[in-house]
Design a protein around this motif. Structure first.
Motif, PDB file in Angstrom:
ATOM      1  N   ALA A 115       0.828  -1.223  -0.001  1.00 40.41           N
ATOM      2  CA  ALA A 115      -0.164   0.189  -0.015  1.00 40.41           C
ATOM      3  C   ALA A 115       0.771   1.111   0.124  1.00 40.41           C
ATOM      4  O   ALA A 115       0.451   2.305  -0.821  1.00 40.41           O
ATOM      5  N   LEU A 120      -1.552  -0.773  -4.481  1.00 41.22           N
ATOM      6  CA  LEU A 120      -2.738  -1.105  -3.878  1.00 41.22           C
ATOM      7  C   LEU A 120      -3.884  -0.504  -3.964  1.00 41.22           C
ATOM      8  O   LEU A 120      -5.208  -0.580  -3.844  1.00 41.22           O
ATOM      9  N   LYS A 121      -3.706   1.104  -4.568  1.00 40.37           N
ATOM     10  CA  LYS A 121      -4.863   1.903  -4.860  1.00 40.37           C
ATOM     11  C   LYS A 121      -5.896   1.581  -5.618  1.00 40.37           C
ATOM     12  O   LYS A 121      -5.575   1.056  -6.787  1.00 40.37           O
ATOM     13  N   ARG A 123      -7.364  -1.118  -5.409  1.00 40.04           N
ATOM     14  CA  ARG A 123      -7.222  -2.787  -5.609  1.00 40.04           C
ATOM     15  C   ARG A 123      -8.004  -3.332  -4.532  1.00 40.04           C
ATOM     16  O   ARG A 123      -8.035  -2.650  -3.520  1.00 40.04           O
ATOM     17  N   LYS A 124      -8.281  -4.663  -4.380  1.00 38.83           N
ATOM     18  CA  LYS A 124      -8.782  -5.512  -3.387  1.00 38.83           C
ATOM     19  C   LYS A 124      -7.619  -6.173  -2.466  1.00 38.83           C
ATOM     20  O   LYS A 124      -6.658  -6.250  -3.156  1.00 38.83           O
ATOM     21  N   ALA A 125      -7.558  -6.038  -1.380  1.00 39.09           N
ATOM     22  CA  ALA A 125      -6.551  -6.492  -0.228  1.00 39.09           C
ATOM     23  C   ALA A 125      -7.014  -6.616   1.086  1.00 39.09           C
ATOM     24  O   ALA A 125      -8.043  -6.200   1.196  1.00 39.09           O
ATOM     25  N   TYR A 142      -5.260   3.813   2.839  1.00 42.28           N
ATOM     26  CA  TYR A 142      -4.494   4.078   1.783  1.00 42.28           C
ATOM     27  C   TYR A 142      -5.190   3.970   0.239  1.00 42.28           C
ATOM     28  O   TYR A 142      -4.695   3.709  -0.675  1.00 42.28           O
ATOM     29  N   VAL A 144      -7.443   1.559  -0.397  1.00 49.64           N
ATOM     30  CA  VAL A 144      -7.533   0.046  -0.680  1.00 49.64           C
ATOM     31  C   VAL A 144      -8.812  -0.413  -0.340  1.00 49.64           C
ATOM     32  O   VAL A 144      -9.451   0.058   0.323  1.00 49.64           O
ATOM     33  N   CYS A 145      -9.521  -1.253  -1.317  1.00 53.71           N
ATOM     34  CA  CYS A 145     -10.842  -1.688  -1.125  1.00 53.71           C
ATOM     35  C   CYS A 145     -10.536  -2.939  -0.339  1.00 53.71           C
ATOM     36  O   CYS A 145     -10.067  -4.055  -0.915  1.00 53.71           O
ATOM     37  N   VAL A 146     -10.439  -2.950   1.018  1.00 60.82           N
ATOM     38  CA  VAL A 146     -10.208  -3.953   1.830  1.00 60.82           C
ATOM     39  C   VAL A 146     -11.223  -5.127   2.303  1.00 60.82           C
ATOM     40  O   VAL A 146     -12.395  -4.672   1.917  1.00 60.82           O
ATOM     41  N   THR A 159      -2.578 -10.791  -1.045  1.00 56.84           N
ATOM     42  CA  THR A 159      -2.445 -10.374   0.637  1.00 56.84           C
ATOM     43  C   THR A 159      -3.229 -11.437   1.418  1.00 56.84           C
ATOM     44  O   THR A 159      -4.035 -12.151   0.968  1.00 56.84           O
TER      45      THR A 159
END
Length: 196
Positions: A115, A120-121, A123-125, A142, A144-146, A159
């Motif tokens: 990140a 990871l901007k 993106r899924k993680a 960050y 990120v699509c957690v 991840t």
């Protein structure tokens, strides 16, 4: 093929060793031509619980085109994991692997290194999920699509959310480098449930 195993100081040995073992079994018992090359900021890196590990190569000597994938174990913030994890050299290394579309596998809080590099901007993680999901909230900051799942794969990036998931990450990386069938063969030989 070669996997670069990046080891910032204070990495967790359990999360490090799965890559050595899974790839080792694939190479030794099943003939897959994959090597793991360990890399650190110093020749000897002290892990989270004070175990010194000798590295094969220094981060300054890495040529990304020599490697097919990047793997990064997580580590403990309080022992300085993010000191080298957030270093500009680490950022650049991660960005280069991603720009070439090479697999990048991270365990637990190593997702923060990805990140921090910017890859990871959008993106899924995922990352460490216990303690009310505080770490996942930090990761979301960050952009990120957690996803609160044990292992999350988005294109070339893997991840995961805690040390228990480390073998799953190593097997996912092996699958990216070989085939689903080859991964299941190694997984079964190592005594894991081969159908998961």
């Amino acid at each position: 093929m070669k996997v670069l195993l990046l080891c910032p100081k204070a990495f967790e040995t359990m999360e490090f060793s799965v890559f050595i073992d899974v790839i080792g079994w694939a190479r030794n018992d099943f003939g897959h031509d994959i090597d793991v090359v360990t890399c650190g900021f110093q020749k000897t890196v002290i892990s989270t619980f004070q175990v010194p590990i000798q590295m094969d190569i220094l981060i300054d000597d890495i040529i990304v085109s020599d490697y097919d994938a990047l793997a990064i174990p997580g580590g403990f913030r309080e022992f300085g994991f993010f000191d080298e994890g957030f270093d500009p050299k680490t950022k650049q290394l991660i960005r280069e692997f991603d720009s070439q579309g090479k697999p990048i596998a991270s365990v637990c809080v190593a997702a923060f290194l990805l990140a921090n590099s910017g890859i990871l901007k959008g993106r899924k993680a995922t990352t460490y999920h216990l303690h009310q999901g505080i770490e996942q909230q930090k990761l979301a900051a960050y952009n990120v699509c957690v996803v609160n799942e044990p292992v999350v794969i988005d294109a070339n990036v893997i991840t995961s959310y805690c040390p228990q998931t480390a073998p799953d990450v190593a097997f996912a990386l092996l699958e990216m480098l070989t085939t689903h069938e080859a991964m299941l063969e190694v997984k079964h030989a190592m005594g894991f449930e081969a159908d998961s």
